[in-house]
Design an enzyme around this catalytic site. Structure first.
Site, short mmCIF file in Angstrom:
data_model
loop_
_atom_site.label_atom_id
_atom_site.label_comp_id
_atom_site.label_asym_id
_atom_site.label_seq_id
_atom_site.Cartn_x
_atom_site.Cartn_y
_atom_site.Cartn_z
N ASP A 534 48.74 37.69 30.13
CA ASP A 534 47.69 38.42 29.43
C ASP A 534 46.86 39.17 30.47
OD1 ASP A 534 46.04 39.18 27.30
OD2 ASP A 534 44.68 37.51 27.67
N ASP A 733 44.79 32.77 28.07
CA ASP A 733 43.58 31.95 28.01
C ASP A 733 42.87 31.97 26.66
OD1 ASP A 733 42.66 34.57 28.07
OD2 ASP A 733 40.85 34.04 29.19
#
Length: 845
Positions: A534, A733
């Site tokens: 990400d 996350d």
């Protein structure tokens, strides 16, 4: 037809095997049984009533079978892990995980996991492999008590002076750990064994001398009685446990190392007894020149003593493998200062409740996870994050249990206590992972299953070959070499090869901020060839800040109030950045109605009777907002600078944008460069727009990236790569990353991220840094190399040792292996495996 049944009553892998074997005896069905979950998948040619299955299982034990009414979820690479909830984001390989239950603290387990999750209430031997059971560490920090060296009845919780004699109180020695108790018990038995074995060995060696001087004192038969009497404490006390374990292994048919030891030394001892009391039953070739039978009391006692030495060294080394957990437990303080009505009161950390105000003084360890409510300080978080530089903390900043306060005092609010703290979770994760099984262990398990019977057969064959073809005394040669074969073989080294390396490796990872959920993840991390990452919070700092707000009507404050009020209900980092920016501008937040978070697109709601939308281009399309060309051009210009830009629409008209910057972590570029050097393809998948994604990818020299990704897009990309045979790791996350983390072969969560992301992952990086992935990869490579070295040692040792003990070198070089030398080599084979595993503690990540 295939049906799934639930099995009740299985407690270990032995139960599972028995149930599966019993079901497969029924005509027309093929059954596969798993322990976790406890189910049987049965394929049958024609329908077989459940009552028939139950009748068969009743003969095998107390087991109950019933048709499963719940759908058993198959966690495979095709699993549709699209749920965002905590409960649905499990790895597709969870069923393979074997770990000691969370509530097993203080109980005992087999270090080789012979019975899966099974634990015992008392210390003893594993009924399968015979090894000493190991105590599950108490995952709580214990308080140090102080006592007077002259008056032990004086005990208090703090240092000071004795109220009776005035001497300084000293810390009480904590109760010995179970490892230490085992070690001390073995050490005591070792001393006894040595006291009696050394004289026996001396007598036997002197008897071999020319003109034996001992015969001037007594004849040979009386010296044999001396050896017998001296051998009794060794056989029936110091080393009796080996015979007990051997007997158990035979009656349960769980053949192991102690089977070989018990048979070999037992036969030698019984042979010697019969030789003493009934010498006439033996042929002359078994007798000495003095007419007495050649006895083996010295071989029996020396072999048993050497095996005991191996157990002693193994107990000493094994206690060191759990050092990581012990060191982590030392980080936890035992006391805290509670603030009540302005007064300070020292309490145990176990008495802290959520919401309590705690004072942390300079140099103190922070007792629990929480938030600073008053004051500021610099905090050393190196023991958790690995970062040596203290971190400045002020009001409303989070603090972590076990970290060390600097030179200022502050008051904090307890938010996570007991097992909820990050330190407690780290300790529990390390404890679970260190006792889980790596897939490579299956190889050793499969071989060990057939190892002992094969060795016994080789021993018998050795005796008959020597008896028929060997030189005189052929029977004696056959007897000695058969015992040597039994003694030198060591299946224990095979069983220890993997778990020892895993235990030390997981502990080493924890000390470096890399938390590994199980051994399977540790093994598979070495196989990955694609890393999906990400952007926000993973590559970047995850601390976005608003740089610009543009309003086409020039009324920026009103627009800021609307979007900040809307974002107050969102947990997204970008939303928090907008709220913080509004607070810094002293803009008040107002009520929002009909709030909705649109996954991967943005948020909408009604503010002052106006429909407000804040998000990306896809959200604008969803709410059918009109975006002018002039506004679009301004947004594109910001995006090309690497900024994250959110459109602002009011009543379906785009009226401005907010530009947010999120700095790239300094370590991200170095980490990605190293991963690429190791041949791992790094792909960035982000929900951000293509212009911003390209700017970040260019700065990091990434050739592969995808922008405007929704959670399902990340999930589908991982599935696509897996269908091509790629081993995929995913680093993320956020909550939106949870499905992708669950689907990936290895999910890697940033420790700074959400609880759901961490729960979905197999590896957690406490520091939340891509450099942790490099550490995890290097750790995995080193551990797997260490395991392969251990397996090679164990395999090579037995492949080489057993033939030599059987005497294959005698026809060519005249070399025979004494059973006593074989015992010494066998003992050190297990120790060598553990010592090799302990080398991982010095690994530099």
């Amino acid at each position: 037809m295939t049906h799934t049944y639930t099995i009740e009553g299985m407690t270990c892998d032995g139960c599972r095997s028995k149930v599966e074997k019993t079901l497969n005896t029924i005509d027309g069905i093929e059954a596969k049984v798993s322990l976790t979950p406890s189910i049987a998948t049965i394929t049958m040619d024609k329908h077989v009533p459940t009552s028939v299955l139950q009748e068969a299982l009743t003969t095998a034990g107390i087991y109950t079978i019933k048709l499963s009414t719940d759908k058993i979820e198959e966690h495979s690479s095709t699993n549709e892990a699209t749920s965002k909830s905590h409960s649905s984001t499990h790895s597709h390989s969870d069923k393979k995980e074997i770990k000691v239950p969370v509530n097993a603290n203080g109980q005992y387990y087999c270090p080789m996991h012979c019975e899966g999750e099974k634990v015992y209430d008392k210390a003893g031997d594993c009924p399968v492999c015979g090894m000493d059971l190991v105590k599950v560490p108490e995952l709580k920090a214990s308080k140090t008590l102080y006592t007077c060296p002259m008056h032990p009845e004086v005990i208090q919780e703090a240092p000071g002076s004795c109220p009776i004699c005035g001497m300084d109180l000293v810390p009480m020695e904590p109760n010995d750990s179970e490892d230490q108790k085992t070690y001390k018990d073995l050490a005591r038995k070792m001393k006894i064994a040595l006291v009696f074995t050394v004289p026996i060995f001396a007598i036997a060696m002197i008897e071999m001398a020319h003109n034996n001087p001992l015969l001037k004192l007594m004849d040979a038969s009386k010296w044999n009685w001396v050896q017998l009497l001296l051998s009794l404490p060794v056989v029936f006390y110091a080393c009796w446990m080996f015979f007990v374990r051997a007997f158990k292994s035979i009656i349960t048919w769980n053949l192991n190392m102690f089977t070989l030891i018990g048979i070999g030394t037992g036969v030698a001892f019984l042979f010697s007894l019969v030789g003493m009391f009934f010498p006439d039953v033996f042929p002359n070739e078994f007798k000495t020149e003095h007419g007495t039978v050649l006895l083996y009391f010295e071989a029996t006692t020396v072999i048993l003593t050497l095996v005991l030495l191996g157990q002693l060294l193994e107990a000493r080394a094994h206690s060191q493998t759990s050092g990581a957990i012990k060191e982590l437990l030392k980080l936890a303080p035992t006391e805290a200062t509670l603030v009540i009505d302005g007064n300070d009161k020292v309490i145990s950390i176990h008495d802290i409740k959520k919401g309590d105000l705690l004072r942390v003084k300079p140099g103190d360890k922070i007792p629990v996870d929480g938030k600073i409510s008053d004051g500021e300080s610099s905090i050393d978080e190196a023991m958790i994050t690995g970062e040596p530089i203290p971190v400045d903390k002020k009001k409303d900043d989070n603090v972590i249990a076990g970290t060390i306060n600097g030179n200022k005092s502050f008051v904090m609010i307890a938010e996570k206590v007991g097992s909820e703290t990050l330190l407690s979770q780290i300790v529990q994760m390390v404890n679970d992972a260190s006792r889980s099984r790596a897939p490579i262990q299956k190889l050793a398990d499969s071989i060990a299953k057939y190892f002992v019977p094969i060795v016994v057969i080789i021993s018998v064959i050795t005796f008959f070959i020597w008896a028929k073809f060997g030189p005189e005394p052929a029977l004696v040669y056959g007897f000695i070499n058969a015992i040597a074969v039994l003694i030198i073989a060591c299946p224990c080294a095979l069983g220890l090869a993997t778990p020892m390396s895993v235990m030390v490796g997981v502990g080493k990872g924890a000390q470096s901020g890399v938390l590994i959920k199980n051994a399977e993840a540790l093994e598979n991390m070495n196989k990955i060839n694609v890393l999906i990452t990400d952007k926000t919070g993973t590559i970047t700092e995850g601390k976005p800040s608003v740089e610009t707000i543009f309003a086409s009507n020039n009324n920026e404050n009103d627009l800021l109030q609307s979007i900040a009020s809307l974002n107050q209900y969102s947990e997204h980092p970008l939303a928090q950045a907008v709220v913080n920016y509004a607070k810094s501008k002293t803009v008040s937040l107002i009520e929002v109605k009909d709030f909705e978070a649109v996954a991967g697109k943005g948020v909408t709601g009604t503010v002052t009777n106006k429909k407000v939308a804040l998000g990306n281009k896809k959200l604008m399309e969803l709410v059918k907002a009109n975006v002018s060309d002039d506004l679009e051009n301004k947004i594109i210009a910001e995006q090309k600078l690497g900024k994250t830009v959110s459109y602002i629409a009011v009543d379906s008209v785009a009226v401005g944008f907010v530009s947010i910057t999120d700095a790239i972590k300094i370590s991200s570029k170095e980490a990605i460069k190293e991963l690429l050097r190791q041949g791992i393809e790094v792909i960035m998948l982000t929900g951000d727009n293509v212009n911003t994604a390209k700017a970040v990818a260019d700065e990091l020299n990434l050739s592969s990236y995808r922008a405007s990704c929704l959670p399902e897009d990340k999930l589908n990309e991982i599935k696509r790569l897996q269908s091509e045979g790629k081993i995929v790791a995913m680093a993320g996350d956020g909550i939106n990353d949870a499905p992708a983390l669950a689907q990936a072969d290895i999910g890697i969560a940033m420790g700074t991220g959400t609880d759901v992301a961490i729960e979905s992952a197999k590896i957690t990086l406490v520091k939340g840094d891509l450099q942790g992935i490099v550490k995890a990869k290097n750790l995995s490579h080193s551990v797997m190399r260490n395991i392969k070295q251990n397996l090679f040692f164990a395999f090579f040792y037995n492949v080489l040792g057993v033939p030599i003990a059987a005497g294959v070198l005698y026809p060519f070089f005249g070399i025979l292996l004494s059973p006593m030398i074989a015992a010494l080599a066998m003992s050190f084979s297990s120790v060598s495996v553990i010592v090799n595993a302990l080398r991982l503690r010095s690994l530099k990540l």
